[in-house]
Design a protein around this motif. Structure first.
Motif, PDB file in Angstrom:
ATOM      1  N   UNK A 120       0.834  -1.203   0.000  1.00  0.00           N
ATOM      2  CA  UNK A 120       0.000   0.000   0.000  1.00  0.00           C
ATOM      3  C   UNK A 120       0.869   1.254   0.000  1.00  0.00           C
ATOM      4  N   UNK A 121       1.968   1.227   0.777  1.00  0.00           N
ATOM      5  CA  UNK A 121       2.825   2.402   0.881  1.00  0.00           C
ATOM      6  C   UNK A 121       3.693   2.614  -0.353  1.00  0.00           C
ATOM      7  N   UNK A 122       4.143   1.532  -0.959  1.00  0.00           N
ATOM      8  CA  UNK A 122       5.238   1.630  -1.930  1.00  0.00           C
ATOM      9  C   UNK A 122       4.826   1.335  -3.356  1.00  0.00           C
ATOM     10  N   UNK A 123       3.841   0.466  -3.540  1.00  0.00           N
ATOM     11  CA  UNK A 123       3.461   0.092  -4.908  1.00  0.00           C
ATOM     12  C   UNK A 123       2.300   0.957  -5.367  1.00  0.00           C
ATOM     13  N   UNK A 124       1.552   1.444  -4.428  1.00  0.00           N
ATOM     14  CA  UNK A 124       0.531   2.469  -4.629  1.00  0.00           C
ATOM     15  C   UNK A 124      -0.763   1.930  -5.211  1.00  0.00           C
ATOM     16  N   UNK A 125      -0.687   1.009  -6.136  1.00  0.00           N
ATOM     17  CA  UNK A 125      -1.913   0.444  -6.698  1.00  0.00           C
ATOM     18  C   UNK A 125      -2.345   1.159  -7.955  1.00  0.00           C
ATOM     19  N   UNK A 126      -2.937   0.399  -8.866  1.00  0.00           N
ATOM     20  CA  UNK A 126      -3.422   0.961 -10.122  1.00  0.00           C
ATOM     21  C   UNK A 126      -4.528   0.057 -10.624  1.00  0.00           C
TER      22      UNK A 126
END
Lengths: 258, 354
Positions: free
Chosen positions: B281-287
Motif C-alpha cells: 500500500x505504501x510503496x506500490x501504490x496500486x493501479x
C-alpha cells in the motif's frame, strides 16, 4: 604407494583440555597397526590427528610432529585438504551420503576433487567396490541409494569410497563396532587384503580383533579421568598379547584392569 | 476364560471396568444436546457460546463418567484425550469457516474472464472487470523479493551454521531475531523513507519487493539454519576426510541433504509475504490498469486489490464480490505454493528405499 608415518612428541587439545600428551611412534608401511585402550584414552583423537581431522572439531589444535615419509603434516604451507586426500579415513558408524547412489558415493571423492571421464569413473568405481569386496552384492543396483544397504554393506561402501581416491594410508576408527560378527569378519578379511596396498591404522575395542588383524599393537591409557591419554607401549602384536613389557598392558589385556 | 462368569471379571488385577468404545462419541453428542438446551433455555444468541458450553460439558462429563466407572487414573487419561480433541476442533473451526465463507462468496464472479482482465475500463462501482493486473503485480513483486531474500538468507544461514563462531555470529543471530519481529508497516516505512523520499525514486513494484524481501529474509535464515543443523556432522566429516574442500562439502553434501527442508522454508516465507498489504500500500501504490514493468510506475497486487475494492465498494455489490473473488484467488495461490513445497520436499528428501 604406502608410506611410513613417524610421530614425535604429539600433544592434542580440545580448547584448554589436553586430550593426549607427548605421543611418539612409528607406523610401518604395508602393515596393520592397531590402537587399543580404555574409552576416553585418546585413541580416536590421536587417529584423527594423523590426517588433520582433529582440527575440524572447534577448538581442536595440535603440537608436535607427524612425518609422512619425510614431510611434516603440520609444517608451514601444508594444505589439510591435500593431507586428507593422501590419508583416508573410515568412521565408526557407516556414513554413506544419503542423497547419492551407490555409484555416486564411491565416485564422490574423485568427482568432487576434479573432473574425470565417465568411463574412467566407472572403472575406478568397479575397482574400488571389488577392492572392498562389495562389487558382487551391488553391481546390479549401482544407481540405488547407498542408505538402502545393510550396515555391513554400508561400511564396506564407505571403505570403497575411501580407497577410490587412492590414499597412501587408511585410518579406521572402530570400523566394526556397529556391525554384527559376520559383517565384522568380512571387514577383517578385507583389512588383510588391503594391507598389501595401504598402510592401515585401526582403532578397536575388541582385543581379539586387534590380535587377529594387526601386525603391531599400541596400547593407550590414561592416569585418571580428566588426565590426558598417553601411549603406554607399542610392539609386535604377538609380543603385546603374550609377553608385554609393561604391567598395565598385561592388566588391560587379561582383564585385570586398574 | 469363556466359561468364567461375568461377576469374576472384577477379580482379575489386570482388567478393570472400562467404558465402551463408543462412549466418547456418546458423551460428545450428549454435551452438544445439553448445551443446545441450555442455550435455548437461557436465550443465548451466540452459537459460539453454545459451542463453549458444549466443550466444557464434554470435558467435565468425560471426567465425571470415567471417574465413576473406570477410576480416577483412567479418567485423567480420558480428560487429556478429550482436551486434545476440543483444542483441535477449536483450531479447525475458524479455518474451515474462513475457507467456506471465502469460497461461497468468491465463486460468484470467479471465472476465466475475472482472471484475465483488469479494472482499466471498469469503475469500482460497476460490475465486470478482473484481477489480471493484480496477479501480474503480485507474481512480479513476490518473485523479485524472493530473488533478493533467498540468496542472502541461505548464505547467512550457511555462515551461521558452518563458519560462524564468536561475536559476529552472535550479533547476526540477534539481529535476525530482531528482524523477525519487524511489523510489515515498519519495513514499508523504512523503504519509503530510504528509496522514495531520500533516493527520490517513484512508486513501483520493485520498491514493494524491497520491503517484502526485508520481511522474508529472517524467515529464510531461521528455517534454513534449522535445516542445516539437522545435517549429521558425520556426513561433513566423511566428506572432509575424502579430501574434499569445505566449500565443496557444503555445496555438494550439506546443501543437497537439506534441500528439501530449505525449499519448504522458502515456500512458507513466500506464502507469508504474498499476503502482505501494508508495504504494498505504501510503496506500490496500486493501479487499475495492467503494468508489466515492476521497475517503474505503480502496480497492483492481490492483497492491495482486495483492500481497495472493499474500501471503494461504497455499498456496491459488484466491488464487494470482486474483493471476495480476489481473496479466493490469493488463498488458492498460497495453497498451490504450499502443495508445491510439500511435493518438492518429498521429491528431494534423502532416499531410504532399497
Amino acid at each position: 604407494m604406502a608410506k611410513r608415518i613417524d610421530v614425535s612428541g604429539l600433544t592434542a587439545y580440545y580448547g584448554a583440555h589436553k586430550a593426549i600428551e607427548d605421543i611418539s611412534m612409528t607406523v610401518e608401511p604395508r602393515s596393520v597397526t592397531a590402537f587399543i585402550g580404555p574409552s576416553g584414552c585418546g585413541k580416536s583423537t590421536f587417529l584423527r590427528t594423523l590426517n588433520r581431522m582433529h582440527e575440524v572439531t572447534p577448538g581442536g589444535r595440535v603440537e608436535g610432529k607427524v612425518l609422512l615419509d619425510d614431510e611434516d603434516l603440520y609444517g608451514n604451507g601444508i594444505d589439510p585438504v591435500a593431507v586428507r586426500r593422501t590419508i583416508g579415513m573410515v568412521f565408526q558408524r557407516p556414513n554413506p551420503f544419503p542423497t547419492m547412489s551407490i555409484f555416486d558415493n564411491v565416485a564422490a571423492g574423485l568427482r568432487l576433487n576434479g573432473s574425470y571421464k565417465k568411463s574412467e569413473l566407472s572403472d575406478i568405481v568397479e575397482r574400488s567396490l571389488k577392492g572392498a569386496n562389495l562389487w558382487n552384492e551391488v553391481k546390479d543396483r549401482l544407481n540405488k541409494p547407498g542408505s538402502g544397504l545393510s550396515g555391513g554393506q554400508q561400511q564396506r561402501l564407505c571403505i570403497a569410497r575411501a580407497i577410490a581416491v587412492e590414499p597412501q594410508v587408511l585410518l579406521m576408527d572402530e570400523p566394526c563396532s556397529a556391525l554384527d560378527p559376520i559383517s565384522t569378519l568380512a571387514i577383517e578379511d578385507l583389512i588383510g587384503e588391503l594391507k598389501e596396498r595401504f598402510t592401515i591404522v585401526i582403532v578397536t575395542h575388541n582385543m581379539q580383533q586387534a590380535a587377529r588383524v594387526s601386525d603391531r599393537t599400541a596400547f593407550f591409557n590414561l592416569a585418571a579421568v580428566g588426565q590426558p591419554g598417553r601411549l603406554i607401549e607399542i610392539d609386535d602384536t604377538e609380543r603385546i598379547f603374550s609377553n608385554p613389557s609393561v604391567q598395565a598392558t598385561e592388566d588391560y589385556i587379561s582383564g585385570r584392569f586398574g | 476364560m469363556s466359561t468364567a462368569p461375568v461377576s469374576h471379571r472384577r477379580a482379575s488385577t489386570l482388567r478393570g471396568a472400562s467404558l465402551p468404545k463408543w462412549s466418547p462419541w456418546a458423551i460428545a453428542v450428549g454435551s452438544v444436546a445439553v448445551a443446545a438446551g441450555i442455550g435455548l433455555g437461557a436465550g443465548l444468541d451466540s452459537k459460539v457460546q453454545w459451542g463453549l458450553i458444549a466443550a466444557i460439558l464434554f470435558v467435565l462429563g468425560t471426567y465425571a463418567i470415567a471417574a465413576r466407572v473406570e477410576g480416577r487414573r483412567q479418567a485423567k487419561d480420558r480428560v487429556a484425550t478429550s482436551l486434545v480433541w476440543v483444542c483441535f476442533i477449536v483450531a479447525v473451526v475458524p479455518l474451515a469457516s474462513l475457507i467456506w465463507e471465502t469460497v461461497k462468496r468468491g465463486v460468484k464472479v470467479f471465472d476465466v474472464y475475472f482472471l484475465t482482465h483488469s479494472m482499466g475500463v471498469v469503475a469500482d462501482t460497476q460490475p465486470g472487470g478482473g484481477i489480471y493486473h493484480a496477479i501480474i503485480g503480485t507474481l512480479e513483486q513476490v518473485a523479485i523479493a524472493t530473488l533478493i531474500a533467498v540468496p542472502i538468507g541461505v548464505l547467512t544461514a550457511i555462515y551461521l551454521v558452518e563458519y560462524g563462531r564468536g561475536k559476529l555470529a552472535k550479533a547476526v543471530t540477534f539481529f535476525v531475531d530482531v528482524m523477525t519481529g519487524i511489523p510489515s508497516i515498519v519495513a514499508g516505512l523504512f523503504i519509503l523513507s530510504f528509496w522514495i523520499l531520500i533516493l527520490d525514486m517513484g512508486y513501483s513494484g520493485f520498491a514493494g519487493s524491497l520491503a517484502l524481501s526485508i520481511l522474508m529474509m529472517p524467515v529464510v535464515v531461521r528455517s534454513t539454519e534449522e535445516m542445516l543443523k539437522l545435517v549429521p556432522n558425520e556426513l561433513r566429516e566423511a566428506s572432509l576426510a575424502l579430501g574434499i574442500p569445505k566449500w565443496r562439502t557444503i555445496l555438494k553434501v550439506v546443501l543437497p541433504t537439506s534441500i528439501g527442508g530449505i525449499t519448504t522454508g522458502v515456500m512458507l516465507a513466500v506464502a507469508r509475504i504474498t499476503g502482505e498489504t501494508a508495504p504494498v500500500l505504501l510503496l506500490v501504490w496500486g493501479t487499475s490498469v495492467i503494468n508489466d514493468n515492476p521497475f517503474s510506475d505503480p502496480q497492483a497486487s492481490l492483497p492491495l486489490y482486495i483492500y481497495q475494492q472493499y474500501a471503494n465498494s461504497a455499498g456496491s455489490g459488484a466491488a464487494y464480490d470482486r474483493a471476495w473473488a480476489a481473496a479466493l484467488a490469493l488463498i488458492a495461490f498460497v495453497m498451490i505454493l504450499n502443495l508445491a513445497a510439500r511435493g518438492i520436499a518429498r521429491w528431494k528428501a534423502p532416499k531410504t528405499g532399497r
